[in-house]
Design a protein around this motif. Structure first.
Motif, short mmCIF file in Angstrom:
data_model
loop_
_atom_site.label_atom_id
_atom_site.label_comp_id
_atom_site.label_asym_id
_atom_site.label_seq_id
_atom_site.Cartn_x
_atom_site.Cartn_y
_atom_site.Cartn_z
N LYS A 46 0.99 -1.22 -0.14
CA LYS A 46 -0.12 0.01 -0.16
C LYS A 46 0.70 1.25 0.10
N CYS A 49 2.14 1.69 -3.41
CA CYS A 49 1.27 2.34 -4.48
C CYS A 49 1.17 3.87 -4.17
N LYS A 50 1.24 4.25 -2.82
CA LYS A 50 1.09 5.52 -2.24
C LYS A 50 2.29 6.37 -2.98
N TYR A 53 1.32 6.89 -6.57
CA TYR A 53 0.42 7.88 -6.91
C TYR A 53 1.09 9.32 -6.53
N THR A 63 10.43 2.14 -7.81
CA THR A 63 9.37 1.17 -7.15
C THR A 63 10.09 -0.14 -6.96
N VAL A 88 0.69 -4.28 -7.54
CA VAL A 88 -0.01 -3.54 -8.31
C VAL A 88 -1.42 -4.21 -8.65
N TYR A 91 -3.44 -3.63 -5.29
CA TYR A 91 -3.78 -2.34 -4.66
C TYR A 91 -3.54 -1.13 -5.64
N CYS A 92 -3.09 -0.98 -6.70
CA CYS A 92 -3.27 -0.20 -7.48
C CYS A 92 -2.92 -0.45 -9.14
N ASP A 94 -4.35 0.73 -11.72
CA ASP A 94 -3.86 1.60 -12.73
C ASP A 94 -2.68 1.86 -12.88
N LYS A 95 -1.71 1.66 -12.06
CA LYS A 95 -0.17 1.85 -12.31
C LYS A 95 0.09 0.71 -12.98
#
Length: 103
Positions: A46, A49-50, A53, A63, A88, A91-92, A94-95
């Motif tokens: 998490k 991902c933050k 973002y 990363t 990814v 949790y994310c 779209d990345k």
């Protein structure tokens, strides 16, 4: 850092499947030989991902470096990239494009 290592395969259960995403994520990590406390690994994912973002990490290599610094010292490069790919997915998603550019 070598990015030729394949990212997490889509053979795992979908993150949207019924159940706790943190538990599902931990199960997928265990399937590729990455262990550790479920809550800790979910937290790393998490935060990873933050960071993406917030544009703190703008490349897949940055990363992966963050993740490498959080995982056990005996984690392999392949495991780091598998963690990133699975994180990814869970949790994310779209990345994913950031990882696809590195592949």
């Amino acid at each position: 850092m070598c990015t030729a290592v394949g990212f997490a395969a889509s053979a795992h259960a979908s993150p949207s499947d019924v159940g706790d995403p943190d538990t599902n994520f931990a199960q997928q990590l265990h399937a590729v030989g990455i262990y550790g406390p479920r809550d800790s690994n979910a937290w790393i994912a998490k935060i990873m991902c933050k960071r993406m973002y917030n544009n703190l990490d703008t490349t897949a290599t940055q990363t992966a470096t963050f993740v490498r610094n959080q995982l056990s010292r005996d984690s392999t490069t392949a495991q780091v990239w598998q963690f990133v790919g699975l994180a990814v997915d869970y949790y994310c998603p779209d990345k994913r494009v950031l990882l696809d550019h590195a592949a």
